[in-house]
Design an enzyme around this catalytic site. Structure first.
Site, mmCIF file in Angstrom:
data_model
loop_
_atom_site.group_PDB
_atom_site.id
_atom_site.type_symbol
_atom_site.label_atom_id
_atom_site.label_comp_id
_atom_site.label_asym_id
_atom_site.label_seq_id
_atom_site.Cartn_x
_atom_site.Cartn_y
_atom_site.Cartn_z
ATOM 1 C CG PHE A 125 85.463 61.674 10.638
ATOM 2 C CD1 PHE A 125 85.939 60.462 10.167
ATOM 3 C CD2 PHE A 125 84.100 61.818 10.841
ATOM 4 C CE1 PHE A 125 85.075 59.408 9.913
ATOM 5 C CE2 PHE A 125 83.230 60.771 10.593
ATOM 6 C CZ PHE A 125 83.718 59.560 10.128
ATOM 7 C CG ASP A 196 86.378 63.707 17.240
ATOM 8 O OD1 ASP A 196 86.463 62.636 17.879
ATOM 9 O OD2 ASP A 196 85.538 63.900 16.345
ATOM 10 C CE1 TYR A 221 81.221 54.377 15.182
ATOM 11 C CE2 TYR A 221 79.502 55.491 16.421
ATOM 12 C CZ TYR A 221 80.367 55.452 15.349
ATOM 13 O OH TYR A 221 80.373 56.473 14.449
ATOM 14 C CE LYS A 222 84.804 55.797 14.754
ATOM 15 N NZ LYS A 222 84.865 57.248 14.529
ATOM 16 N NE ARG A 370 90.254 53.130 9.241
ATOM 17 C CZ ARG A 370 89.249 53.823 9.771
ATOM 18 N NH1 ARG A 370 89.403 55.100 10.014
ATOM 19 N NH2 ARG A 370 88.106 53.249 10.027
HETATM 20 C C1 LIG Z 1 83.831 57.890 13.991
HETATM 21 C C2 LIG Z 1 83.977 59.361 14.089
HETATM 22 C C3 LIG Z 1 82.864 60.164 14.291
HETATM 23 C C4 LIG Z 1 81.504 59.541 14.337
HETATM 24 O O1 LIG Z 1 80.479 60.439 14.418
HETATM 25 P P1 LIG Z 1 78.989 59.890 14.672
HETATM 26 O O2 LIG Z 1 78.208 61.106 14.918
HETATM 27 O O3 LIG Z 1 79.048 58.955 15.835
HETATM 28 O O4 LIG Z 1 78.563 59.162 13.447
HETATM 29 C C5 LIG Z 1 83.072 61.528 14.429
HETATM 30 N N1 LIG Z 1 84.320 62.055 14.362
HETATM 31 C C6 LIG Z 1 85.403 61.286 14.159
HETATM 32 C C7 LIG Z 1 86.760 61.898 14.097
HETATM 33 C C8 LIG Z 1 85.267 59.919 14.005
HETATM 34 O O5 LIG Z 1 86.328 59.156 13.797
#
Ligand SMILES: *Cc1c(COP(=O)(O)O)cnc(C)c1O
Length: 411
Positions: A125, A196, A221-222, A370
């Protein structure tokens, strides 16, 4: 399976079906995007109202003690710990995933002097890679970020690896790493591992301590349904807590924040990874959202998730055959998380058309549609209905209209 009634039968036997009522879900929407933003748990509406009106409105500053606002990061962390195979004192909720990664990566690097490399995947990501770039840039000594493809991660490990940074479930393909095996291989070369868990926490059982993980971070938030921009979390294995020092040495990570000393002494344990004042409204929403998970078994969630996604893959491949869709997610259950992606040359427009039809998934550049499967509120009939909507859009080329080609700021 090729009729809706077979999916109705699966819903009728589904032991998780009653949980759907715990969420606010708008009429006419099939929500296959809870992996990007979880929906609103009904209990959160009342809780946030209470925090605003009573704790903030009436109690004012006294609530730091009377409502124990001060320990929200630890309380929320302990609830998340249960979901990821950690002890309550190994996890805290704080900041964003990006900021938490900055803290744990900097701490981990300092613990591995004399090793140059942070290894990660080129497809990780982007924020994870950007933050790693930033940490490496500011780290003392010669440190480099080395990016390899996901199938070369194990080969890339060497005596020069300081930290391996991986996302457990890939945000694009949904491909899942074998956490235990990868962690073990990294430890064999003397490296530390940061996982992560943004696409795994709350979606499936995770067992950080059984895998011997060193550090982890993840998103609130997911799958955890904490609301837009909810606090994120971080995990530090107990054995590392005394040695780990993070650079954002703010006052709430101090051993005695209210002694107001002029020098920094890190708090014992994971608390030293706190920085500033927690966002009480967001923390309270996340704390309440996590209540759902107190009484569901993540093994049951995982089993249903795999079933939903397997049916989705099979239905798309049979009912939407010939329209150029290509599965981008591993078929094998042990290799995938809780989402399914299909590649299509017009993925963006097809997804816009689907959303206009009430089926919400998302588009990931350059060509992926997705779909997230969240067993607490997704029904088997939703899978059937979503695939039928997709079939109609492809058959009638409904995506081929100017309104669906216009790019939006957030995709
Ligand atoms: C959603 C997500 C993030 C989100 O990072 P924020 O700092 O909360 O915006 C980070 N890493 C991964 C792999 C994600 O899927």
């Amino acid at each position: 399976m090729n009729s809706r009634s077979e999916f109705e039968a699966l819903d009728a036997q589904d032991e998780l079906a009653p949980w759907r009522d715990a969420f606010e879900l708008p009429e006419g929407v099939i929500y296959l995007d809870g992996n990007s933003l979880g929906p609103l748990p009904k209990a959160v509406v009342q809780r946030v109202q209470q925090v605003v009106q009573e704790e903030w409105g009436r109690e004012l500053i006294r609530s730091w003690n009377t409502a124990d606002w001060l320990h929200l990061p630890q309380r929320v962390g302990a609830r998340i710990a249960r979901l990821i195979g950690a002890e309550p004192d190994e996890v805290i909720a704080a900041d964003s995933t990006s900021v938490n990664l900055f803290k744990v990566l900097a701490a981990a690097l300092e613990m591995c002097p004399g090793r140059a490399e942070v290894v990660s995947e080129s497809g990780n990501f982007p924020t994870d890679l950007y933050i790693a770039e930033g940490v490496v840039h500011h780290a003392s000594g010669e440190r480099v970020l080395r990016l390899v493809s996901s199938d070369q991660v194990l080969e890339a490990l060497s005596a020069n690896t300081a930290v391996l940074l991986l996302t457990h479930v890939d945000y694009r393909s949904g491909q899942m790493h074998a956490m235990q095996e990868v962690t073990q291989r990294a430890h064999e070369v003397g490296a530390l591992v940061i996982w992560d868990l943004s696409h795994s926490a709350g979606a499936m059982p995770v067992d950080l301590n059984a895998c011997g993980a060193d550090f982890a971070i993840g998103c609130g938030y997911k799958y955890l349904n904490g609301g837009p921009g909810a606090p994120a979390f971080l995990f530090v294995a107990r054995r590392h807590q005394e040695a780990a020092r993070q650079p954002l040495s703010g006052w709430l990570g101090h051993a005695q924040p209210f002694a107001f000393e002029s020098g920094y002494t890190p708090a014992p344990g994971v608390d030293r990874f706190l920085c500033g004042t927690p966002g009480v409204l967001g923390m309270s929403a996340l704390e309440t959202a996590l209540e759902v998970f107190e009484s569901v078994d993540l093994q049951v969630v995982r089993s249903k998730s795999l079933l939903l996604s397997q049916h989705f893959m099979e239905l798309v491949e049979s009912r939407c055959a010939g329209f150029g869709l290509e599965l981008a997610t591993p078929r094998e259950a042990r290799l995938r998380g809780s989402q399914v992606s299909f590649a299509h040359p017009e993925a963006f427009a097809v997804m816009r058309a689907l959303i206009a039809q009430g089926v919400i998934g998302d588009f990931r550049a350059p060509n992926l549609m997705r779909f997230g499967f969240t067993p607490l509120y997704t029904r088997f009939t939703d899978v059937w209905d979503a695939v039928e909507a997709l079939r109609e859009i492809l058959q009638e080329r409904r995506w081929d209209s100017p309104e669906f080609q216009q790019r939006t700021a957030v995709t």
